[in-house]
Write a protein that holds these residues in place. Structure first.
Motif, PDB file in Angstrom:
ATOM      1  N   LEU A  86       0.822  -1.210   0.000  1.00  0.00           N
ATOM      2  CA  LEU A  86       0.000   0.000   0.000  1.00  0.00           C
ATOM      3  C   LEU A  86       0.858   1.263   0.000  1.00  0.00           C
ATOM      4  CD1 LEU A  86      -2.758  -1.167   2.499  1.00  0.00           C
ATOM      5  CD2 LEU A  86      -3.006  -0.877   0.022  1.00  0.00           C
ATOM      6  N   LYS A  87       1.945   1.234   0.746  1.00  0.00           N
ATOM      7  CA  LYS A  87       2.868   2.375   0.775  1.00  0.00           C
ATOM      8  C   LYS A  87       3.455   2.607  -0.618  1.00  0.00           C
ATOM      9  CE  LYS A  87       5.249   2.756   4.496  1.00  0.00           C
ATOM     10  NZ  LYS A  87       6.231   2.623   5.586  1.00  0.00           N
ATOM     11  N   PHE A  88       3.804   1.516  -1.295  1.00  0.00           N
ATOM     12  CA  PHE A  88       4.347   1.606  -2.648  1.00  0.00           C
ATOM     13  C   PHE A  88       3.311   2.199  -3.605  1.00  0.00           C
ATOM     14  CE2 PHE A  88       4.778  -0.374  -6.862  1.00  0.00           C
ATOM     15  CZ  PHE A  88       6.030   0.104  -7.218  1.00  0.00           C
ATOM     16  N   ILE A  89       2.072   1.689  -3.551  1.00  0.00           N
ATOM     17  CA  ILE A  89       1.014   2.176  -4.442  1.00  0.00           C
ATOM     18  C   ILE A  89       0.737   3.657  -4.201  1.00  0.00           C
ATOM     19  CG2 ILE A  89      -1.470   1.987  -4.985  1.00  0.00           C
ATOM     20  CD1 ILE A  89       0.260  -0.207  -6.241  1.00  0.00           C
ATOM     21  N   ILE A  90       0.662   4.057  -2.945  1.00  0.00           N
ATOM     22  CA  ILE A  90       0.425   5.473  -2.641  1.00  0.00           C
ATOM     23  C   ILE A  90       1.596   6.322  -3.141  1.00  0.00           C
ATOM     24  CG2 ILE A  90       0.275   7.166  -0.750  1.00  0.00           C
ATOM     25  CD1 ILE A  90      -1.464   5.073   0.739  1.00  0.00           C
ATOM     26  N   GLY A  91       2.825   5.849  -2.932  1.00  0.00           N
ATOM     27  CA  GLY A  91       3.994   6.588  -3.385  1.00  0.00           C
ATOM     28  C   GLY A  91       4.080   6.710  -4.897  1.00  0.00           C
ATOM     29  N   MET A  92       3.723   5.643  -5.600  1.00  0.00           N
ATOM     30  CA  MET A  92       3.826   5.631  -7.064  1.00  0.00           C
ATOM     31  C   MET A  92       2.617   6.274  -7.748  1.00  0.00           C
ATOM     32  SD  MET A  92       6.686   4.323  -8.049  1.00  0.00           S
ATOM     33  CE  MET A  92       6.345   3.955  -9.751  1.00  0.00           C
ATOM     34  N   ASN A  93       1.423   5.961  -7.261  1.00  0.00           N
ATOM     35  CA  ASN A  93       0.202   6.331  -7.981  1.00  0.00           C
ATOM     36  C   ASN A  93      -0.671   7.333  -7.253  1.00  0.00           C
ATOM     37  OD1 ASN A  93       0.988   4.388  -9.856  1.00  0.00           O
ATOM     38  ND2 ASN A  93      -0.219   2.807  -8.875  1.00  0.00           N
ATOM     39  N   GLY A  94      -0.619   7.327  -5.932  1.00  0.00           N
ATOM     40  CA  GLY A  94      -1.412   8.270  -5.157  1.00  0.00           C
ATOM     41  C   GLY A  94      -2.827   7.812  -4.897  1.00  0.00           C
ATOM     42  N   GLY A  95      -3.612   8.738  -4.488  1.00  0.00           N
ATOM     43  CA  GLY A  95      -5.005   8.518  -4.137  1.00  0.00           C
ATOM     44  C   GLY A  95      -5.447   9.702  -3.303  1.00  0.00           C
ATOM     45  N   TYR A  96      -6.719   9.687  -2.928  1.00  0.00           N
ATOM     46  CA  TYR A  96      -7.261  10.789  -2.151  1.00  0.00           C
ATOM     47  C   TYR A  96      -7.959  10.279  -0.908  1.00  0.00           C
ATOM     48  CZ  TYR A  96      -6.299  14.022  -5.940  1.00  0.00           C
ATOM     49  OH  TYR A  96      -5.668  14.792  -6.883  1.00  0.00           O
ATOM     50  N   GLY A  97      -7.915  11.106   0.123  1.00  0.00           N
ATOM     51  CA  GLY A  97      -8.618  10.813   1.352  1.00  0.00           C
ATOM     52  C   GLY A  97      -9.539  11.967   1.715  1.00  0.00           C
ATOM     53  N   LEU A  98     -10.605  11.623   2.422  1.00  0.00           N
ATOM     54  CA  LEU A  98     -11.518  12.616   2.995  1.00  0.00           C
ATOM     55  C   LEU A  98     -11.266  12.617   4.489  1.00  0.00           C
ATOM     56  CD1 LEU A  98     -13.915  14.585   2.513  1.00  0.00           C
ATOM     57  CD2 LEU A  98     -15.444  12.622   2.893  1.00  0.00           C
ATOM     58  N   TYR A  99     -10.948  13.771   5.049  1.00  0.00           N
ATOM     59  CA  TYR A  99     -10.527  13.900   6.443  1.00  0.00           C
ATOM     60  C   TYR A  99     -11.446  14.855   7.194  1.00  0.00           C
ATOM     61  CZ  TYR A  99      -6.112  12.205   4.423  1.00  0.00           C
ATOM     62  OH  TYR A  99      -5.168  11.485   3.754  1.00  0.00           O
ATOM     63  N   LEU A 100     -11.596  14.600   8.489  1.00  0.00           N
ATOM     64  CA  LEU A 100     -12.311  15.530   9.359  1.00  0.00           C
ATOM     65  C   LEU A 100     -11.376  16.679   9.717  1.00  0.00           C
ATOM     66  CD1 LEU A 100     -14.038  13.054  11.848  1.00  0.00           C
ATOM     67  CD2 LEU A 100     -15.093  14.255   9.924  1.00  0.00           C
ATOM     68  N   LYS A 101     -11.829  17.906   9.601  1.00  0.00           N
ATOM     69  CA  LYS A 101     -11.004  19.062   9.959  1.00  0.00           C
ATOM     70  C   LYS A 101     -10.678  19.074  11.450  1.00  0.00           C
ATOM     71  CE  LYS A 101     -12.284  22.362   6.357  1.00  0.00           C
ATOM     72  NZ  LYS A 101     -12.998  23.619   6.064  1.00  0.00           N
ATOM     73  N   SER A 102     -11.617  18.655  12.280  1.00  0.00           N
ATOM     74  CA  SER A 102     -11.443  18.755  13.735  1.00  0.00           C
ATOM     75  C   SER A 102     -10.346  17.840  14.266  1.00  0.00           C
ATOM     76  CB  SER A 102     -12.758  18.440  14.445  1.00  0.00           C
ATOM     77  OG  SER A 102     -13.187  17.123  14.126  1.00  0.00           O
ATOM     78  N   THR A 103     -10.152  16.669  13.651  1.00  0.00           N
ATOM     79  CA  THR A 103      -9.185  15.691  14.179  1.00  0.00           C
ATOM     80  C   THR A 103      -8.171  15.213  13.150  1.00  0.00           C
ATOM     81  OG1 THR A 103     -10.617  13.837  13.616  1.00  0.00           O
ATOM     82  CG2 THR A 103     -10.891  14.809  15.828  1.00  0.00           C
ATOM     83  N   ASN A 104      -8.346  15.612  11.899  1.00  0.00           N
ATOM     84  CA  ASN A 104      -7.544  15.113  10.782  1.00  0.00           C
ATOM     85  C   ASN A 104      -7.710  13.606  10.569  1.00  0.00           C
ATOM     86  OD1 ASN A 104      -6.423  17.635  10.018  1.00  0.00           O
ATOM     87  ND2 ASN A 104      -5.012  17.474  11.754  1.00  0.00           N
ATOM     88  N   ALA A 105      -8.793  13.035  11.095  1.00  0.00           N
ATOM     89  CA  ALA A 105      -9.051  11.601  10.940  1.00  0.00           C
ATOM     90  C   ALA A 105      -9.452  11.302   9.500  1.00  0.00           C
ATOM     91  CB  ALA A 105     -10.147  11.147  11.898  1.00  0.00           C
ATOM     92  N   LEU A 106      -8.870  10.248   8.949  1.00  0.00           N
ATOM     93  CA  LEU A 106      -9.192   9.768   7.612  1.00  0.00           C
ATOM     94  C   LEU A 106     -10.498   8.976   7.698  1.00  0.00           C
ATOM     95  CD1 LEU A 106      -8.341   9.263   4.627  1.00  0.00           C
ATOM     96  CD2 LEU A 106      -7.012   7.311   5.467  1.00  0.00           C
ATOM     97  N   ILE A 107     -11.530   9.412   6.961  1.00  0.00           N
ATOM     98  CA  ILE A 107     -12.827   8.720   7.053  1.00  0.00           C
ATOM     99  C   ILE A 107     -13.228   8.018   5.756  1.00  0.00           C
ATOM    100  CG2 ILE A 107     -13.649  10.237   8.886  1.00  0.00           C
ATOM    101  CD1 ILE A 107     -15.553  11.431   6.646  1.00  0.00           C
ATOM    102  N   ALA A 108     -12.604   8.376   4.635  1.00  0.00           N
ATOM    103  CA  ALA A 108     -12.886   7.724   3.355  1.00  0.00           C
ATOM    104  C   ALA A 108     -11.670   7.882   2.456  1.00  0.00           C
ATOM    105  CB  ALA A 108     -14.116   8.333   2.691  1.00  0.00           C
ATOM    106  N   TRP A 109     -11.454   6.898   1.585  1.00  0.00           N
ATOM    107  CA  TRP A 109     -10.314   6.991   0.676  1.00  0.00           C
ATOM    108  C   TRP A 109     -10.546   6.176  -0.573  1.00  0.00           C
ATOM    109  CZ3 TRP A 109     -10.045   4.734   5.507  1.00  0.00           C
ATOM    110  CH2 TRP A 109      -9.934   3.340   5.539  1.00  0.00           C
ATOM    111  N   ILE A 110      -9.775   6.529  -1.603  1.00  0.00           N
ATOM    112  CA  ILE A 110      -9.725   5.777  -2.849  1.00  0.00           C
ATOM    113  C   ILE A 110      -8.302   5.894  -3.367  1.00  0.00           C
ATOM    114  CG2 ILE A 110     -10.463   7.713  -4.316  1.00  0.00           C
ATOM    115  CD1 ILE A 110     -12.063   5.552  -5.951  1.00  0.00           C
ATOM    116  N   MET A 111      -7.789   4.798  -3.895  1.00  0.00           N
ATOM    117  CA  MET A 111      -6.409   4.785  -4.381  1.00  0.00           C
ATOM    118  C   MET A 111      -6.388   4.618  -5.894  1.00  0.00           C
ATOM    119  SD  MET A 111      -4.720   2.480  -1.355  1.00  0.00           S
ATOM    120  CE  MET A 111      -3.145   2.358  -2.160  1.00  0.00           C
ATOM    121  N   ARG A 112      -5.337   5.143  -6.480  1.00  0.00           N
ATOM    122  CA  ARG A 112      -5.074   4.938  -7.900  1.00  0.00           C
ATOM    123  C   ARG A 112      -4.206   3.682  -7.973  1.00  0.00           C
ATOM    124  NH1 ARG A 112      -2.939   9.734 -11.842  1.00  0.00           N
ATOM    125  NH2 ARG A 112      -3.100   8.573 -13.800  1.00  0.00           N
TER     126      ARG A 112
END
Length: 191
Positions: A86-112
């Motif tokens: 997963l670290k390799f895929i994120i580093g090579m291709n990326g993806g996006y996350g949806l985060y809460l502003k109050s805590t910076n908690a990752l609540i949803a994501w999709i990877m390329r």
């Protein structure tokens, strides 16, 4: 030549090829777990016109290595060492996350991923609120802006994801099979 002393994944094999591959695997004493999937696509022109609004208490950002432990702990296909993948895929291709502003908690994501988009996930307490659609639209539009056809993969038994991709305007274009393979002797040794 493949080394069969550990698990191997045959990635996104067209269904038409499956009987031939399965026959060959049987001949060399390989067992496999079938993971049937559907491939979805959207024309670039349609993707460029996608609209979305990010809730005021959230923000969208690119996934980073810091997100890997959360993603891996919720990924149904995790395995020993999958955090490195997963670290390799994120580093090579990326993806996006949806985060809460109050805590910076990752609540949803999709990877390329290799085939396009995948590993879509929404944390349980945030499901059924449109966040999966939102984060999918973000990456879909990004791909289109790069001139890349948005393509996604869903498990055939994931009716919720398939309904979401249909609602967003994606069309199912084909079926593929992923195979998690392992040599029979390796299974016997580990038991």
């Amino acid at each position: 030549k493949l080394k069969w002393n550990r698990k191997c994944l045959i990635y996104a094999m067209l269904i038409d090829h499956y009987p031939t591959i399965q026959k060959a695997l049987n001949q060399i004493n390989i067992v496999s777990q079938e993971i049937p999937c559907s491939i979805w696509w959207m024309p670039i022109e349609d993707a460029l016109h996608l609209e979305f609004q990010i809730p005021s208490n959230m923000y969208v950002a690119r996934l980073t290595e810091q997100d890997v432990s959360v993603i891996n702990s919720h990924w149904p296909h995790s395995y020993p060492g999958s955090d490195k993948y997963l670290k390799f895929i994120i580093g090579m291709n990326g993806g996006y996350g949806l985060y809460l502003k109050s805590t910076n908690a990752l609540i949803a994501w999709i990877m390329r991923i290799q085939i396009g988009m995948g590993t879509l996930h929404v944390m349980d307490e945030y499901k059924r609120k449109g966040y999966g659609s939102l984060i999918t639209k973000v990456l879909t539009k990004q791909l289109a802006q790069e001139g890349v056809y948005p393509i996604a993969s869903t498990l055939n038994n994931n009716n919720i994801s398939q309904a979401m991709f249909t609602k967003l305007g994606f069309k199912k274009c084909t079926s593929v099979m992923y195979l998690e393979c392992e040599k029979v002797e390796t299974l016997v040794k580990s038991n």
